[in-house]
Structures are given as C-alpha cells and as structure tokens.
Write a protein that holds these residues in place. Structure first.
Motif, PDB file in Angstrom:
ATOM      1  N   SER A 108       4.812   2.082   3.456  1.00 41.86           N
ATOM      2  CA  SER A 108       3.867   1.522   2.500  1.00 41.86           C
ATOM      3  C   SER A 108       3.204   0.357   3.213  1.00 41.86           C
ATOM      4  O   SER A 108       3.782  -0.226   4.136  1.00 41.86           O
ATOM      5  CB  SER A 108       4.569   1.030   1.235  1.00 41.86           C
ATOM      6  OG  SER A 108       5.230  -0.197   1.471  1.00 41.86           O
ATOM      7  N   ASP A 110       2.539  -2.508   2.090  1.00 41.00           N
ATOM      8  CA  ASP A 110       2.886  -3.824   1.551  1.00 41.00           C
ATOM      9  C   ASP A 110       3.569  -4.702   2.602  1.00 41.00           C
ATOM     10  O   ASP A 110       3.070  -5.754   2.966  1.00 41.00           O
ATOM     11  CB  ASP A 110       3.814  -3.672   0.345  1.00 41.00           C
ATOM     12  CG  ASP A 110       3.143  -2.969  -0.802  1.00 41.00           C
ATOM     13  OD1 ASP A 110       2.849  -3.640  -1.793  1.00 41.00           O
ATOM     14  OD2 ASP A 110       2.907  -1.744  -0.711  1.00 41.00           O
ATOM     15  N   LYS A 271      -1.636  -4.538   3.667  1.00 37.74           N
ATOM     16  CA  LYS A 271      -2.120  -4.721   2.300  1.00 37.74           C
ATOM     17  C   LYS A 271      -3.042  -5.933   2.212  1.00 37.74           C
ATOM     18  O   LYS A 271      -4.109  -5.862   1.601  1.00 37.74           O
ATOM     19  CB  LYS A 271      -0.945  -4.894   1.333  1.00 37.74           C
ATOM     20  CG  LYS A 271      -1.399  -5.120  -0.110  1.00 37.74           C
ATOM     21  CD  LYS A 271      -0.243  -5.138  -1.081  1.00 37.74           C
ATOM     22  CE  LYS A 271       0.470  -6.456  -1.122  1.00 37.74           C
ATOM     23  NZ  LYS A 271       1.410  -6.539  -2.268  1.00 37.74           N
ATOM     24  N   LYS A 295       0.344   4.510   0.426  1.00 39.06           N
ATOM     25  CA  LYS A 295       1.001   3.945  -0.749  1.00 39.06           C
ATOM     26  C   LYS A 295       1.016   2.411  -0.685  1.00 39.06           C
ATOM     27  O   LYS A 295       1.322   1.829   0.350  1.00 39.06           O
ATOM     28  CB  LYS A 295       2.441   4.451  -0.850  1.00 39.06           C
ATOM     29  CG  LYS A 295       2.553   5.911  -1.268  1.00 39.06           C
ATOM     30  CD  LYS A 295       4.010   6.299  -1.468  1.00 39.06           C
ATOM     31  CE  LYS A 295       4.131   7.736  -1.949  1.00 39.06           C
ATOM     32  NZ  LYS A 295       5.551   8.118  -2.163  1.00 39.06           N
ATOM     33  N   THR A 297       2.785  -0.536  -3.073  1.00 36.02           N
ATOM     34  CA  THR A 297       3.721  -0.679  -4.195  1.00 36.02           C
ATOM     35  C   THR A 297       3.268  -1.733  -5.191  1.00 36.02           C
ATOM     36  O   THR A 297       3.683  -1.708  -6.346  1.00 36.02           O
ATOM     37  CB  THR A 297       5.131  -1.033  -3.691  1.00 36.02           C
ATOM     38  OG1 THR A 297       5.072  -2.260  -2.944  1.00 36.02           O
ATOM     39  CG2 THR A 297       5.686   0.057  -2.801  1.00 36.02           C
ATOM     40  N   SER A 298       2.416  -2.668  -4.768  1.00 30.56           N
ATOM     41  CA  SER A 298       1.954  -3.701  -5.689  1.00 30.56           C
ATOM     42  C   SER A 298       0.624  -4.269  -5.218  1.00 30.56           C
ATOM     43  O   SER A 298       0.526  -4.785  -4.111  1.00 30.56           O
ATOM     44  CB  SER A 298       2.988  -4.835  -5.790  1.00 30.56           C
ATOM     45  OG  SER A 298       2.459  -5.923  -6.518  1.00 30.56           O
ATOM     46  N   PRO A 394       1.428  -0.377  -8.709  1.00 33.98           N
ATOM     47  CA  PRO A 394       1.309   0.492  -7.525  1.00 33.98           C
ATOM     48  C   PRO A 394       0.010   1.282  -7.540  1.00 33.98           C
ATOM     49  O   PRO A 394      -0.582   1.521  -8.596  1.00 33.98           O
ATOM     50  CB  PRO A 394       2.519   1.421  -7.660  1.00 33.98           C
ATOM     51  CG  PRO A 394       2.757   1.494  -9.139  1.00 33.98           C
ATOM     52  CD  PRO A 394       2.406   0.134  -9.684  1.00 33.98           C
ATOM     53  N   THR A 410      -2.721   2.343 -12.206  1.00 27.57           N
ATOM     54  CA  THR A 410      -2.918   0.889 -12.206  1.00 27.57           C
ATOM     55  C   THR A 410      -4.398   0.545 -12.268  1.00 27.57           C
ATOM     56  O   THR A 410      -4.814  -0.362 -13.006  1.00 27.57           O
ATOM     57  CB  THR A 410      -2.280   0.261 -10.953  1.00 27.57           C
ATOM     58  OG1 THR A 410      -0.870   0.485 -10.978  1.00 27.57           O
ATOM     59  CG2 THR A 410      -2.534  -1.236 -10.902  1.00 27.57           C
TER      60      THR A 410
END
Length: 469
Positions: A108, A110, A271, A295, A297-298, A394, A410
């Motif tokens: 991911s 992030d 990110k 991906k 996640t946040s 996410p 989201t």
C-alpha cells in the motif's frame, strides 16, 4: 556558466531560494552516503526548512536532472527495500517477499512505498551508483535499508557486536565456508543482494560434533528455508551462483536486532507524494498507467461547491461572476497547497482535494470559509458561499480520463457529505471529527460541532456526520 550552474540557477527561480541553496550545498559538500536515497523530511529537519518547500524543491531538482527519484517498496517489518522503481507506473500490485522477515506483503502506498532522491551520476558520481562495490555494512546502510531507519553510529556498533555472528563478501561464482559456534538462540542466515534467507532454530542439548549446512545464492529469490540444530559447531558451506557479489550475514534474531529495526524516523511516503501539488503539476507523466490500482488504507478527501453559482451568473452577469469564481478558485487552491493538500480536479465550480491527514483538511476548510468571508467583504457582497464536505478512509489510486484520480466508497461518501451543506457550514464524518488533532483545532477555535445521523444517496446505512458551524 556551466550546465550544472545553469541548473541550480533555474532551481532558485522555480523553488524556494533558501531550499535551492541548501540542495546546492548538499550536492557540492555532502558525503557520498548523504547523496544516496535522501530522506527529504530529515533534510528539512536538519536545515530548519518547511517540509512542503523541501519536497517541492527536490521535485523540481529531479525534473531538472539533478536527482533521480525512486519509489522503494519497503518491508513493514524490517524496513528493508524489497524492490526499487524509477517510476510509479512499474509498481506491482502483487506480493513483495522479504526474506529477512519471511513474509509477503501486498504494497500500500501509505507506509510501504518510500520516495527518495539520489544525486544523478551526471551531476556527481557517488559510491552507491555502483552498489556492488560498497563494503558490506555500507551496502546494508545505503542499499538494503530504507531512509526510514535511524542508522546512526550506535546502530551499527550494536548490530555488529551483539546481533551478528559472522559475515563475509562472496564474489560471483565463488564458494566459501563459515565455521560458526551456534548459540542457543534463533539464527538467520540472510543475504541482502538476492534477498534470500535461511532460519536456524538452535535448541536442545549442546553438541561437540560439527554440524553441516549448505546454502546456494542466486537471483531466483529462493523460498526461505528453516532447520533445527543443536548449540555447537557448524560448518556453513556457501555457494554464490549469482552473477554479482553476495553478502551472507549470520544474525541472532534476538531482542537487540528487533530493537534496532524498530528505530524508525519519518520518511516521504508515496501517499504523501500523490497528495503533493508540485508532484501532480510537474510529474504528470510519472503517474499511474491506465490498468494500475494502488491501495491506500487512509486518505482524507475534501469536496467544495459554490452555493448558488447559477443564480450568481444571472444576478451579476457573466463577466463579473467569472471574476468572482476565478478569485474563489485562486483562494481555495492556495489554501489547499498551504495545508499539504493537492487538487485532484475541478468540476464546474467544485473542487476535489486530498490530504494525508484529517487535521490538514479541517484546517483547510476553516481557512476556505474565512477566505470567502474576506472576499465578500472586499466586494461588498455575500455572493461567495462555499459548501464543504470532508471524509477519510481507504481508496484506490487510479488513472481516470488521463488524470491520476481516486476511486472507492470513501470518495463517494465525501462527495455526498458535501451535498449536505446548505450554508457556510462544513460537514465532516465522525471518523474525521473524532481524530484528536481535529478535536484540538476545533477546541482552540471554540467551535462545537453538531452531531447528526445522515442518510446519504447510494449509501445503505446512515452515516455519523458533524456540522461545523
């Protein structure tokens, strides 16, 4: 003027002059290892520069050819670099395997993808440009481990004295033998060039008989193996069938090693880079390819829309309304960049922006509201009223309409939350408002959010939303 001088002269015009001067000083006077995989957040801290200005400065410097930008996939366990990419487009969506941790990870962006900068060999040649010539521990320092590990002097003295049994450099095509005394602990024979490992669970009664183990290193990344042995002597036969030098190292997987690998420092994540306005503006060609899905996640999304824009055009005329809308966009975009965000796109009179942290989005929203009030006062009107919605969660980073964009529930919820706003109030979901840093911002401004359950179009369950008056 030389080409290098011309590049730095250009950098000082398009980046913050102080940051540009700091980069020039680093290139001219820095040690070799300081110019490899530069941690720009650490560079910012050491020099007292604003992080966003430093990120922007290094991005412009890379575009000018002063640095090579790399996207490094990291193991979340040991922070080892599992793979390096010179473009985000080549980042795979499947698992990356770490031999040292014996785990596979689906990356991911992030915390598992690091963005780092290495001086271009055309600007200055450094040892890391030929990694196979680096001494063993320098290879670990400059190639295997990321800039997110705090590799200070104490780190390596502890690593070599307490966490390492033996190590050696094994030239391509050669063989060697290590004669070891196995302690009653868990042992890892790790090779960082081929990312291969073998685990030895040393247990039971000590033995005086010499035990035997043979390992082969090659570029096929063989699966991690394991074996149980007794404390005592070991003859470890090593065969390097790779076409490069290998660096087999015998670690004790005890508390000292775990503590060392836990000493982390902040680094620039993919990110954060994707939510950086300079990157989106300058490196458009280095974004994702059409079939790629990354991906996250946040990520925090902020949507705005200009209330009553159609009536505004009818009331004041096209020309005056266009000037007002343009002033509104200019203010919003400046605020988004100032709060470490990036504009994903504008749709009519609306803006979609991303922020790495919810508190940055809330701060931006409050600034936007104040900026619209100031513009209205300047013009003696109340025409500019911006509706704002904020949500975090996410998502997938994708390419849509030749633009790096985001997809997922989201994003949908954030857009629907913005639609709840009917005045100058900001609407944010519970997960955003309940973040401690967001609560602190609201308390500092004596703002009490109003809680409500909202039914959002296309969303099955009601969503906890706060109105920020």
């Amino acid at each position: 003027m030389s080409e290098l001088e011309a590049q730095f002269a250009t950098l000082k015009k398009i980046a913050d002059p102080a940051v540009a001067e700091g980069i020039a000083h680093l290139v001219e006077n820095g040690e070799d290892h300081e110019l490899n995989r530069i941690n720009v957040l650490d560079f910012s801290r050491q020099n007292g520069f604003d992080e966003e200005k430093v990120i922007s400065g290094f991005l412009h410097a890379s575009r000018l050819g002063l640095f090579d930008l790399t996207w490094n996939v990291l193991c979340p366990g040991c922070s080892g670099v599992l793979d390096t990419h010179d473009t985000l487009k080549s980042l795979r969506g499947d698992d990356y395997h770490c031999g040292l941790c014996a785990c596979g990870y689906e990356p991911s962006v992030d915390e598992q993808v690091e963005v780092a900068f290495t001086v271009s060999p055309k600007v200055r040649r450094i040892a890391a440009h030929d990694p196979n010539s680096l001494p063993l521990w320098e290879y670990y320092k400059q190639v295997f481990w990321s800039s997110g590990i705090d590799l200070n002097t104490e780190f390596f003295s502890t690593l070599t004295e307490k966490a390492t049994v033996d190590s050696l450099e094994l030239p391509a095509g050669e063989r060697a033998v290590m004669s070891l005394q196995l302690p009653p602990q868990f042992i890892i024979v790790f090779e960082p060039v081929t990312h291969s490992a073998h685990f030895i669970d040393v247990q039971g009664e000590p033995t005086k008989e010499r035990q035997q183990l043979s390992l082969v290193f090659n570029k096929s990344h063989p699966p991690t193996g394991s074996i149980v042995m007794h404390p005592g002597p070991l003859r470890l036969a090593l065969d390097n069938q790779a076409d490069v030098r290998t660096l087999p190292t015998v670690f004790i997987a005890a508390e000292e090693l775990h503590d060392l690998l836990g000493k982390r420092r902040p680094f620039l994540t993919a990110k954060r880079m994707l939510s950086n306005q300079t990157f989106r503006d300058v490196f458009k060609a280095d974004n994702l390819h059409i079939d790629q899905r990354l991906k996250i996640t946040s990520l925090t999304f902020l949507f705005t829309d200009l209330k009553g824009s159609t009536a505004l055009y009818e009331r004041v005329g096209d020309l005056a309304a266009f000037d007002l809308v343009r002033a509104h966009f200019r203010a919003l975009l400046e605020i988004i960049a100032s709060e470490k965000g990036a504009v994903v796109k504008t749709i009519g009179d609306a803006v979609m922006a991303t922020f790495v942290k919810p508190e940055h989005a809330i701060a931006a929203g409050l600034k936007m509201r104040a900026a619209m009030d100031e513009l209205n006062v300047e013009r003696g009107t109340e025409d500019l009223v911006v509706k704002i919605g904020i949500h975090e969660g996410p998502c997938l980073a994708v390419m849509l309409n030749e633009r790096q964009d985001y997809f997922g529930q989201t994003v949908n919820i954030a857009a629907r939350v913005q639609g709840l706003a009917t005045s100058r109030s900001i609407h944010a979901t519970g997960g955003v408002v309940e973040v401690p840093a967001v609560s602190a911002i609201l308390q500092e401004r004596a703002i009490t959010p109003i809680q409500k359950q909202a039914a959002l179009r296309g969303i099955a369950d009601k969503v906890l939303v706060y109105e920020i008056p």
